[in-house]
Design an enzyme around this catalytic site. Structure first.
Site, PDB file in Angstrom:
ATOM      1  CD  GLU A 290       4.078  -1.868   9.731  1.00 15.47           C
ATOM      2  OE1 GLU A 290       3.026  -1.192   9.764  1.00 15.47           O
ATOM      3  OE2 GLU A 290       5.055  -1.553   9.024  1.00 15.47           O
TER       4      GLU A 290
ATOM      5  CD  GLU B 167       2.897   3.697   5.132  1.00 15.70           C
ATOM      6  OE1 GLU B 167       4.065   3.551   5.575  1.00 15.70           O
ATOM      7  OE2 GLU B 167       2.088   2.752   5.073  1.00 15.70           O
TER       8      GLU B 167
ATOM      9  N   GLY C  37       0.819  -1.200   0.000  1.00 12.74           N
ATOM     10  CA  GLY C  37       0.000   0.000   0.000  1.00 12.74           C
ATOM     11  C   GLY C  37       0.849   1.244   0.000  1.00 12.74           C
ATOM     12  CB  ALA C  38       2.069   3.613   1.538  1.00 13.01           C
ATOM     13  CG  MET C  39       8.585   1.591   2.288  1.00 13.44           C
ATOM     14  SD  MET C  39       8.363   0.356   3.572  1.00 13.44           S
ATOM     15  CE  MET C  39       9.719   0.769   4.668  1.00 13.44           C
ATOM     16  CD  GLU C  40       7.485   2.017   7.379  1.00 16.80           C
ATOM     17  OE1 GLU C  40       7.950   1.178   8.171  1.00 16.80           O
ATOM     18  OE2 GLU C  40       6.658   1.720   6.500  1.00 16.80           O
ATOM     19  CG  ASN C  41      10.934   4.281   1.898  1.00 15.79           C
ATOM     20  OD1 ASN C  41      11.320   3.158   2.168  1.00 15.79           O
ATOM     21  ND2 ASN C  41      10.056   4.511   0.927  1.00 15.79           N
TER      22      ASN C  41
END
Length: 877
Positions: free
Chosen positions: A324, A302, A265-269
């Protein structure tokens, strides 16, 4: 076949070396990309052994050279394997430089650095960074990253990475560069870079301390305006996190990139979040109310990771729930703060029950902190995320909001800049509040959904009310003897007029503010005194624990709670229990070929709900919605998909015919004019389309025409898609025309076509499997795009039990064919479609044998990935 060695949590050992900093230079090419890393490495002072063997993870790359303290190493100075690079006798402190070649354009797994739609992009969680360069690719190694990206200026004018931009310029041969520096140490899974020709939307946010943070969202050309709601979502999330958790953003810039080919869905870089564009790009014509809600939810999730995941990260992947579960809880709290708290809480429970409870009851069951895994990608699960969030919520319930906040403040302060464990999180709560939470840690180590069985007894003479509670957790081969866990049970007692009774609860058994009990033993009886009449209990209010609750409510008690309970969840739950009893009785009648009748008292309840002075219309819609077929299946020893579907259809049709005039009246009253995304209008659309759903079961030509008119004239995607969904599930002459017209209108918008595919995958009409086969070869379907795969294949397998479990076995064969195709290039996506096969033993013998044959076929597949091997091995065992 990929490595099938199981990793165990108890085998964790820290790395004997650690990286202090890394400077990456990535020169992007159309055929080959050059990656040069310069890493400052030192022995880990926390490790006492004298082992000077350095191992760096690395795969899918060609090593050009290695330099140690500026001296190039000979091939005899190191060893290369499929898993990485080993330097047997490394110094205690040194600089290591590595030059590798990679080919992002050939990376179809979308893990590591890959190229898609003329865009270079990364996904490094959990183990993608090792596909970019050789490195200590593990979450407990935190280093400061500086990244220089070099690329063709015309093709890739936008070059992004983590942190703040510190340098940029033009080079010869039409190249240019940008250098980004992240001042905060981070593990390699949080590294990100993007290169492409992108539009962007810019804004700013002023933090509580007065710092101005630049906000930028990047997207494909021509889609900039559809980012505006996401920009507002960022600002809402930043403000809320300051107020609710005292967490302020820490960099000068916060960036999001929306892309179309993304497994997750998305990535919190850190500072550079990368999103599946479905969670960013919205406008009324192309996005539904649910899409808007998802933008708020996922953007919030995120962003909140900046502290619960980035600043404080997990020591190893067994601790995934640390970041998470906590962040999903924060996301849910945010959603409740900006929307309808009742609706958001019930939506979270519906998701948990539909997907996590079955996971807990199947062969893939695992604690929220797993003890072992073969492929880490398989443990990005509903258990880790959604049940993990419920466990954090229970901590808040047990401690009280102020004490919980004291604990989170202490957690962030104590562990900032560190990689820690779930035990550390609970320990911080203990230290901040001087409490003993040692028993609570069982929630992290025991798999399965507990069952609470309650019995009550009222003594009219003594004016006492006894509540006996038993807790049971199903044994598993790995955990045959499970221990009682602390379970918060929020409850109230009502008298017959609807007033709550006063409760005297011993302090040691009470929740904060005496809102309920804490169950800590396998069985215990609680006695309440001065109860002047037989009370009606409202149990597990607010869904205070992720458990099955068994209490033998009478129909009269359920009707009372539906009318009088002041806890929204408990009121909705009473309606669900009542409807479930009625529907399962209909299932039994169908199986015994009896005449079907719907209880008129239930119809009267629905009528009353429709006639009330409605305030939260979205909540009313939830009250009117029958339990799903998937949820009902969980209450059958042998699941009968046909009987469940028939029972639910019969109930819907009966209600639609009995209350047609009232449903039409409410449908008309809920019309909205210009589209606006707010709680009131969202509620109107939700209730309106619930009414239309009941009406469409009447098989009335006029109502079908009304549905067509909504489809043709709707000024928003919410109403248009609702109408199309109902038409796609109705055997009428307008159906094919509406499906084709929608496609022609929206075929150039990928996110809308995802909806078009999903509508057809959910259809329960008899020819659905044939249509699925046609859609697999349709120009709109691309098996290499995860969104397409999820919209068509996962929706069919997970949300259309009637046809996935077709007695011919064609549904199983269709899905397994595509899983095997996906295994060759994107096993992570393939594994995410497997879930419906994991419960094959819950069905009749014919279906069991058909599913088992497909599972054996998968297991025999050549070059089966670790992702799929781990699942099929557990499922067949």
């Amino acid at each position: 076949m990929a490595s099938l060695q199981s990793k165990k949590r108890l085998d964790y050992t820290p790395s004997n070396y650690r990286a202090q900093s890394i400077h990456l230079t990535i020169e992007l090419g159309e055929d080959v990309t050059h990656v040069v890393s310069e890493i400052q490495i030192e022995k880990n002072p926390l490790v006492s052994n004298k082992d000077n063997c350095l191992f760096l993870n690395g795969t899918h790359q060609q090593l050009e050279w290695v330099k140690l303290n500026d001296a190039e190493l000979c091939k005899s100075d190191y060893q290369l394997s499929k898993e990485g690079l080993t330097i047997p006798d490394a110094p205690d402190v040194f600089t290591l430089e590595i030059h590798s070649l990679i080919q992002p354009q050939n990376n179809k797994a979308l893990m590591g650095l890959y190229k898609s739609n003329n865009l270079f992009c990364t996904q490094c969680e959990p183990e993608g960074f090792r596909k970019i360069t050789y490195y200590l690719d593990r979450p407990d190694v935190l280093a400061r990253f500086t990244t220089t990206i070099i690329a063709d200026q015309k093709k890739y004018p936008v070059l992004l990475s983590n942190g703040n931009l510190i340098d940029s310029g033009e080079l010869s041969d039409g190249l240019h560069f940008m250098t980004w520096e992240d001042p905060f140490p981070k593990p390699s899974y949080l590294f990100a870079m993007v290169a492409g020709d992108l539009d962007d939307l810019e804004d700013y946010f002023v933090t509580r301390s007065g710092r101005t943070v630049t906000l930028r969202i990047f997207c494909e050309k021509g889609k900039r305006e559809r980012c505006r709601y996401a920009m507002e979502a960022i600002k809402k999330a930043m403000k809320w996190d300051e107020e609710a958790f005292d967490r302020e953003y820490d960099l000068d810039i916060f960036m999001i990139v929306a892309i179309s080919d993304f497994n997750m869905g998305a990535m919190e870089n850190k500072g550079l979040n990368i999103f599946n564009d479905k969670y960013i790009l919205v406008c009324p014509k192309t996005a539904t109310d649910v899409d808007y809600e998802n933008v708020d939810r996922v953007v919030g999730h995120e962003y909140f990771h900046n502290w619960s995941g980035d600043r404080v990260t997990c020591r190893d992947w067994f601790q995934l729930c640390l970041k998470e579960g906590f962040t999903v809880f924060r996301e849910q709290s945010f959603a409740e703060a900006i929307g309808s708290p009742a609706v958001k809480r019930i939506d979270a429970v519906l998701l948990l029950r539909a997907l996590q409870f079955p996971e807990d009851a199947g062969p893939m069951a695992h604690p929220i902190r797993p003890d072992s895994y073969i492929e880490m990608n398989n443990f990005y699960t509903m258990t880790v995320y959604e049940k993990g969030a419920e466990v954090v919520r229970m901590l808040q319930t047990l401690l009280g909001e102020k004490a919980f906040r004291r604990g989170t403040d202490h957690y962030f302060e104590k562990y900032d800049g560190q990689a820690v464990t779930c035990d550390d999180f609970v320990q911080a709560m203990q230290e901040a509040n001087d409490v003993d939470l040692s028993q609570f840690l069982l929630w992290y180590s025991q798999a399965g959904t507990p069952t609470l069985s309650l019995q009550t007894q009222y003594d009219a003479k003594q004016k006492t009310y006894a509540l006996t509670v038993k807790q049971d957790i199903p044994p598993t081969p790995q955990q045959p003897n499970k221990l009682p866990m602390p379970i918060p049970v929020a409850f109230a007692l009502f008298d017959r007029t609807g007033k709550k009774m006063a409760l005297n609860i011993d302090q040691q058994d009470a929740l904060p503010n005496s809102q309920g009990l804490v169950i800590t033993e396998a069985e215990k009886t609680f006695v309440f005194e001065q109860i002047k009449e037989q009370p009606i209990p409202s149990l597990l209010r607010g869904f205070s624990a992720p458990v099955h609750l068994h209490y033998d409510y009478t129909d009269e008690e359920l009707r009372f709670l539906i009318s009088h309970d002041d806890d929204a969840f408990a009121r909705w739950e009473a309606m669900q229990i009542y409807a479930k009893k009625i529907l399962l009785a209909l299932v039994d009648d169908i199986q015994h070929k009896k005449h079907l009748e719907l209880d008129t008292t239930f119809i009267d309840l629905v009528k009353k709900l429709l006639s009330e002075n409605l305030k939260d219309l979205a909540f009313t819609s939830l009250m009117l919605t029958l339990p799903s077929e998937i949820y009902l299946a969980e209450f059958m020893d042998v699941i009968d998909v046909g009987a469940i579907h028939q029972a639910r259809q019969f109930a819907s049709k009966t209600i639609g015919n009995a209350l047609k005039d009232l449903l039409l009246k409410q449908y008309a009253a809920c019309q909205t004019k210009a589209y606006d995304f707010n709680v009131t209008d969202v509620g109107k659309r939700r209730l309106k389309n619930t009414c239309l759903s009941y009406l469409m079961h009447c098989n009335d030509r006029d109502i079908c025409q009304m549905c067509i008119e909504q489809f043709m004239t709707a000024n928003n995607m919410t109403d248009q898609l609702a109408a199309l969904t109902l038409l796609a599930d109705t055997d009428c002459e307008q159906r094919p025309k509406a499906i084709n017209e929608f496609y022609v209108r929206w075929k150039h918008d990928p996110l809308v076509i995802d909806k078009w595919l999903a509508v057809q995958a959910r259809s329960t009409l008899p020819d659905t499997i044939w249509h699925m086969q046609q859609l697999l070869t349709h120009e709109a379907f691309n098996i290499k795009n995860p969104n397409r795969v999820y919209s068509l294949l996962r929706v069919f397998a997970a949300q259309n039990p009637l046809h996935f479990h077709d007695i011919s076995g064609k549904g199983y064969e269709l899905i397994m064919d595509q899983i095997i195709r996906l295994n060759a290039f994107n096993p992570q996506v393939a594994a995410r479609i497997m879930q419906p096969f994991t419960h094959w033993k819950r069905y009749d013998n014919t279906r069991q044998q058909l599913m088992k044959a497909q599972l054996k076929r998968l297991k025999a597949t050549k070059d089966l990935s670790a992702d799929l091997f781990e699942i099929v091995q557990k499922v067949l065992s």
